[in-house]
Scaffold this motif. Structure first.
Motif, PDB file in Angstrom:
ATOM      1  N   LEU A   1      24.378  40.217  38.718  1.00 32.16           N
ATOM      2  CA  LEU A   1      25.698  39.585  38.794  1.00 32.16           C
ATOM      3  C   LEU A   1      26.707  40.555  39.430  1.00 32.16           C
ATOM      4  O   LEU A   1      26.717  41.752  39.112  1.00 32.16           O
ATOM      5  CB  LEU A   1      26.148  39.206  37.390  1.00 32.16           C
ATOM      6  CG  LEU A   1      27.406  38.347  37.297  1.00 32.16           C
ATOM      7  CD1 LEU A   1      27.149  36.960  37.890  1.00 32.16           C
ATOM      8  CD2 LEU A   1      27.852  38.244  35.842  1.00 32.16           C
ATOM      9  N   TYR A   2      27.496  40.054  40.332  1.00 32.24           N
ATOM     10  CA  TYR A   2      28.540  40.853  40.989  1.00 32.24           C
ATOM     11  C   TYR A   2      29.683  41.100  40.010  1.00 32.24           C
ATOM     12  O   TYR A   2      30.226  40.160  39.431  1.00 32.24           O
ATOM     13  CB  TYR A   2      29.053  40.060  42.190  1.00 32.24           C
ATOM     14  CG  TYR A   2      30.309  40.558  42.837  1.00 32.24           C
ATOM     15  CD1 TYR A   2      30.353  41.791  43.477  1.00 32.24           C
ATOM     16  CD2 TYR A   2      31.470  39.780  42.832  1.00 32.24           C
ATOM     17  CE1 TYR A   2      31.516  42.233  44.101  1.00 32.24           C
ATOM     18  CE2 TYR A   2      32.626  40.207  43.457  1.00 32.24           C
ATOM     19  CZ  TYR A   2      32.644  41.437  44.083  1.00 32.24           C
ATOM     20  OH  TYR A   2      33.791  41.872  44.701  1.00 32.24           O
ATOM     21  N   VAL A   3      30.021  42.374  39.844  1.00 25.59           N
ATOM     22  CA  VAL A   3      31.169  42.738  39.005  1.00 25.59           C
ATOM     23  C   VAL A   3      32.124  43.533  39.892  1.00 25.59           C
ATOM     24  O   VAL A   3      31.862  44.694  40.221  1.00 25.59           O
ATOM     25  CB  VAL A   3      30.737  43.561  37.768  1.00 25.59           C
ATOM     26  CG1 VAL A   3      31.958  43.909  36.915  1.00 25.59           C
ATOM     27  CG2 VAL A   3      29.688  42.808  36.954  1.00 25.59           C
ATOM     28  N   GLU A   4      33.199  42.901  40.292  1.00 25.16           N
ATOM     29  CA  GLU A   4      34.097  43.499  41.288  1.00 25.16           C
ATOM     30  C   GLU A   4      34.575  44.891  40.892  1.00 25.16           C
ATOM     31  O   GLU A   4      34.548  45.819  41.704  1.00 25.16           O
ATOM     32  CB  GLU A   4      35.295  42.570  41.508  1.00 25.16           C
ATOM     33  CG  GLU A   4      36.278  43.136  42.529  1.00 25.16           C
ATOM     34  CD  GLU A   4      37.502  42.259  42.705  1.00 25.16           C
ATOM     35  OE1 GLU A   4      37.359  41.029  42.743  1.00 25.16           O
ATOM     36  OE2 GLU A   4      38.609  42.821  42.820  1.00 25.16           O
ATOM     37  N   ASP A   5      35.011  45.050  39.674  1.00 21.05           N
ATOM     38  CA  ASP A   5      35.574  46.350  39.267  1.00 21.05           C
ATOM     39  C   ASP A   5      34.538  47.469  39.319  1.00 21.05           C
ATOM     40  O   ASP A   5      34.885  48.609  39.626  1.00 21.05           O
ATOM     41  CB  ASP A   5      36.186  46.253  37.865  1.00 21.05           C
ATOM     42  CG  ASP A   5      37.544  45.567  37.897  1.00 21.05           C
ATOM     43  OD1 ASP A   5      38.138  45.453  38.998  1.00 21.05           O
ATOM     44  OD2 ASP A   5      38.011  45.139  36.829  1.00 21.05           O
ATOM     45  N   ASP A   6      33.289  47.169  39.025  1.00 16.28           N
ATOM     46  CA  ASP A   6      32.237  48.202  39.097  1.00 16.28           C
ATOM     47  C   ASP A   6      32.077  48.693  40.533  1.00 16.28           C
ATOM     48  O   ASP A   6      31.981  49.887  40.794  1.00 16.28           O
ATOM     49  CB  ASP A   6      30.878  47.641  38.628  1.00 16.28           C
ATOM     50  CG  ASP A   6      30.833  47.473  37.138  1.00 16.28           C
ATOM     51  OD1 ASP A   6      31.797  47.883  36.463  1.00 16.28           O
ATOM     52  OD2 ASP A   6      29.828  46.906  36.650  1.00 16.28           O
TER      53      ASP A   6
END
Ligand code: SF4
Length: 165
Positions: free
Chosen positions: A46-51
């Motif tokens: 899953l894409y996690v923008e902040d990471d």
């Protein structure tokens, strides 16, 4: 949106030192694709923008972010915020796409997300990978039909301005 991979630094996906984000999902299915597992939109994590954002801004040596895949332009809405934040830090954005610049330009007239996203891209490497047009070796490209395009200049002229021939 899922991502098929992330490199925190690379020198082979555009000019300079770059982070590279590979999105999952590609409708083009080019024979000989370098990354066929990325065709499935559910592949990977899953894409996690902040990471992703944190990993990029914590590296002081990076020149920019490259979007690859998969097909980044399937996800204009999802990627817009990351791209905007990265640019605000003075980094540049390259994106690969299996679509042509002309197709994206035409579709952007009726799609505000696509239009806004395209305006944030500095350099676009466009077109499908065509195995019959593979080589001679072209910088940052898999096949000769793909073009390295200066997007701001092309948007201004409303026609393709080549960045690297
Ligand atoms: S556009 Fe890129 S990721 Fe998609 S099938 Fe073609 S080479 Fe593979």
């Amino acid at each position: 949106m899922n991502i098929a991979g992330f490199y925190s630094d690379s020198i082979s996906n555009g000019e300079g030192w770059r982070a590279v984000l590979f999105v999952s999902g590609c409708p083009h299915h080019c024979p000989g694709c370098h990354n066929p597992e990325s065709w499935d939109k559910d592949y990977g994590e899953l894409y996690v923008e902040d990471d992703i954002y944190t990993q990029i801004i914590e590296n002081p040596f990076l020149d920019g972010l490259t979007l690859s895949g998969g097909e980044p332009f399937l996800y204009c809405k999802e990627l817009f915020s990351l791209v905007k934040r990265i640019k605000a830090k003075g980094l540049n954005i390259w994106s690969y796409t299996g679509f042509t610049f002309e197709e994206l330009l035409r579709w952007s007239e009726k799609n505000s997300y696509l239009q806004a996203f395209l305006q944030e891209i500095d350099i676009l490497v466009d077109g499908k990978f065509l195995i019959e047009k593979k080589g001679p070796k072209k910088l940052f490209r898999g096949s000769c039909n793909q073009r390295i395009i200066n997007v701001p200049a092309s948007l201004k002229k409303q026609e393709v301005v080549i960045y690297i021939a």
